[in-house]
Design a protein around this motif. Structure first.
Motif, mmCIF file in Angstrom:
data_model
loop_
_atom_site.group_PDB
_atom_site.id
_atom_site.type_symbol
_atom_site.label_atom_id
_atom_site.label_comp_id
_atom_site.label_asym_id
_atom_site.label_seq_id
_atom_site.Cartn_x
_atom_site.Cartn_y
_atom_site.Cartn_z
ATOM 1 N N ARG A 85 0.814 -1.206 0.000
ATOM 2 C CA ARG A 85 0.000 0.000 0.000
ATOM 3 C C ARG A 85 0.847 1.255 0.000
ATOM 4 N N GLU A 142 -2.685 5.545 1.702
ATOM 5 C CA GLU A 142 -3.897 4.733 1.592
ATOM 6 C C GLU A 142 -4.348 4.348 3.001
ATOM 7 N N CYS A 187 -8.694 6.988 -1.704
ATOM 8 C CA CYS A 187 -7.498 6.471 -1.029
ATOM 9 C C CYS A 187 -7.899 5.583 0.139
ATOM 10 N N SER A 194 -2.130 4.930 -4.627
ATOM 11 C CA SER A 194 -1.803 3.497 -4.734
ATOM 12 C C SER A 194 -0.472 3.294 -5.454
#
Lengths: 387, 387
Positions: free
Chosen positions: B12, B16, B110, B118
């Motif tokens: 990730r 995020e 997100c 991402s």
């Protein structure tokens, strides 16, 4: 030399922008400020139109919104169009063939009156944040001093627009008998939280700009992006969604006016309109002065003048004002000074015995309608003054 | 492994922020974007409540506003209250004992769905501004792919709130027969210039923050002040002046909550309220994702789907949608998605043959009323779904 013709040649701060043909009034010195502190050697910039009659009973004073200077309309000393050119002049709604009209640049502004951009006596430096706390009431007291110095005991009419509507109420509350009649244009008796929030964000945008530097900017390091943001946010709240839907719709900029290389750059006409407004404003107004005037509007509350601590104190304060006639005018599409605030003023003044009229207008232009919808505002104001 | 249970363990990006208990749907790869470009290996975060019946005809899809995640309400996998907790659950307006409810995190967000924060396959780095142009339509297409993968041919009801109201219309326009009924909550068929102006200023505030750095921020150098300003401006337009007048009035902060040493610091309760909202938001939303989603709303225009180039193209596009029933609901105090826009949706869908109802609410809370005035919105939405 009379106080009414103070020297215009005193050294000016870099961010003082004074229209040609201004006159200057030397305020009594020291001039006490409401929240504490005094000003030494302060002055007001003002302009006049028409002639004061022998009885001295045909004077009108105009108090402005946050950003205008005293040049409300053209005159011999400055033929450039003023900010209320369509309203003011011979044969116009505010007929300068009949009235002696005075417009004053607000105390704390940077358009010729003393403010944070002015040179502080004794230091040779701009006041910047050393300028004392500024209240709407200080502007009212300073304007009143000018009116008295002009030999006017009682104004025929006191007109205040937007912030000037607050200043006018402060004038009437603090100087009883100061006017026979009053026109409050898109004004309010106190700031409500939506308007406070908008102004707080405008001030934050300026303060966040690293070039604001706690008020210590100069020509080379100026908080341009903060001022642009503050102005754009202002313009958003000065106009109305209704007007913009008709005026801009979803029209895109021509490709040659877009900045496609800049990520998330301008694309719609409405964005370009805001940009143009911001560009015209940023170097034309002192950022510290903007902060001081903006905050003074948040602070103003007519309720502070209520005779009693109980009940609707705004209404009670307004009802304590003694004038013969009043007009409170505004528009349905105003989100910054919503129409109920103009209604509140009319009702309060009526409760005090004035022949007070509330005149809501269907103008689509929002808060700024008084500057652009001269047809509606001129008819209402001209009709009132002719009455 | 089914596409409906894509691995949640892919690396990730730092920005995020995925709620626990999320499920992930692997979008068809490559996934084509409306304005060009494709996404490889993209996914959607989603959550579900209730059970899909054997006929697969009891499914409701919820499309969200700009900032929420897919956690609309608590469930076994995440007992924390969701953003529509009062609306969604057993026995509530959206009754999960009857309906199989899906809520999806918007493509480009997100909160678990693929977006600018991402990691871009092949680079190991976040997309940042290399993420392709994002349209509301991309979010609609992605949500439609999820629905089909869940084995649902036709939704019982498609619900879209705020930005999600746009996404829902895009869904219906691009996937005919995709839903039997539709609830549009404080939505619009296209952005008008006032909303475009507000969002443009929000984006400008982020872009002006030196720490935005053309999208190349990190945990140590994050555009906090730009995001704070953007969020505050958002909150100003999400609520209403009326609500704030009643809620905050002119109440000052206690002296221990003020920052009197800071020039022009917070003084009124309403300023502190904005500050608290901004603080809760800034590190919880990816700035680049905010820019992409914000701009997608400006771009959306149902008129693009009008069968003809002439006449009222928004109305014509809406009338091309075939659904059985619709509810378009909003509030009088909404300045961001004004009530006429919900009326336009109801009228357009009715012209297309739907039993469409326009349900204006007197809620004082402005655009956000659907999140907080559960009494009014729950009654209307529950009544519609029960019908």
């Amino acid at each position: 030399m009379s106080a009414l013709d103070a020297s215009p040649d005193a050294r000016r701060g870099d961010f003082e922008i004074v229209p040609p043909g201004s006159r200057f009034f030397a305020l009594p010195s020291p001039f006490p400020m409401k929240r504490g502190g005094v000003l030494h050697g302060a002055r007001l910039a003002y302009e006049t139109w028409g002639t004061l009659n022998a009885a001295r009973d045909n004077a009108i004073l105009i108090l402005t919104g946050l950003s205008p200077n005293a040049h409300a309309a053209s005159h011999e000393g400055n033929p450039a169009a003023g900010w209320w050119e369509g309203m003011l002049g011979p044969g116009k709604a505010i007929d300068t063939a009949r009235w002696f009209v005075v417009c004053v640049n607000s105390l704390g502004s940077c358009k010729g009156s003393t403010g944070p951009a002015s040179i502080e006596p004794g230091t040779g430096e701009p006041y910047r944040l050393r300028f004392p706390d500024l209240s709407v009431e200080d502007g009212a007291d300073a304007a009143h001093a000018l009116v008295r110095a002009l030999g006017i005991e009682r104004l025929a009419c006191l007109i205040g627009c937007s912030m000037g509507g607050m200043t006018a109420l402060a004038y009437l509350l603090r100087h009883p008998g100061g006017a026979r009649s009053h026109i409050n244009v898109s004004g309010s008796a106190r700031a409500l939280p939506f308007s406070i929030a908008i102004r707080s964000l405008q001030r934050e945008a300026i303060r966040l700009d690293p070039d604001w530097n706690q008020g210590h900017y100069d020509e080379t390091r100026y908080p341009e992006s903060g001022m642009r943001m503050a102005r754009k946010l202002g313009v958003v709240t000065y106009r109305s969604a209704l007007e913009w839907s008709g005026r801009f719709g979803r029209v895109r900029l021509d490709s040659d006016r877009r900045h496609d290389d800049e990520p998330f750059g301008l694309e719609f006409e409405v964005e370009s309109y805001l940009e143009a407004h911001a560009r015209r404003f940023v170097r034309q107004f002192d950022p510290n002065s903007y902060l001081y005037l903006s905050r003074s509007m948040d602070w103003f509350d007519a309720a502070d003048y209520a005779p009693d601590a109980q009940g609707d104190r705004v209404a009670a304060a307004l009802a304590s004002i003694r004038i013969e006639r009043a007009l409170s005018i505004g528009v349905e599409t105003d989100i910054l000074f919503p129409l109920q605030q103009q209604e509140e003023i009319a009702e309060g003044l009526a409760a005090g015995g004035a022949d007070a009229r509330f005149a809501p207008q269907p103008s689509p232009q929002g808060h700024d309608a008084f500057l652009v919808d001269i047809e509606r505002f001129g008819t209402a104001i001209g009709g009132f003054l002719a009455g």
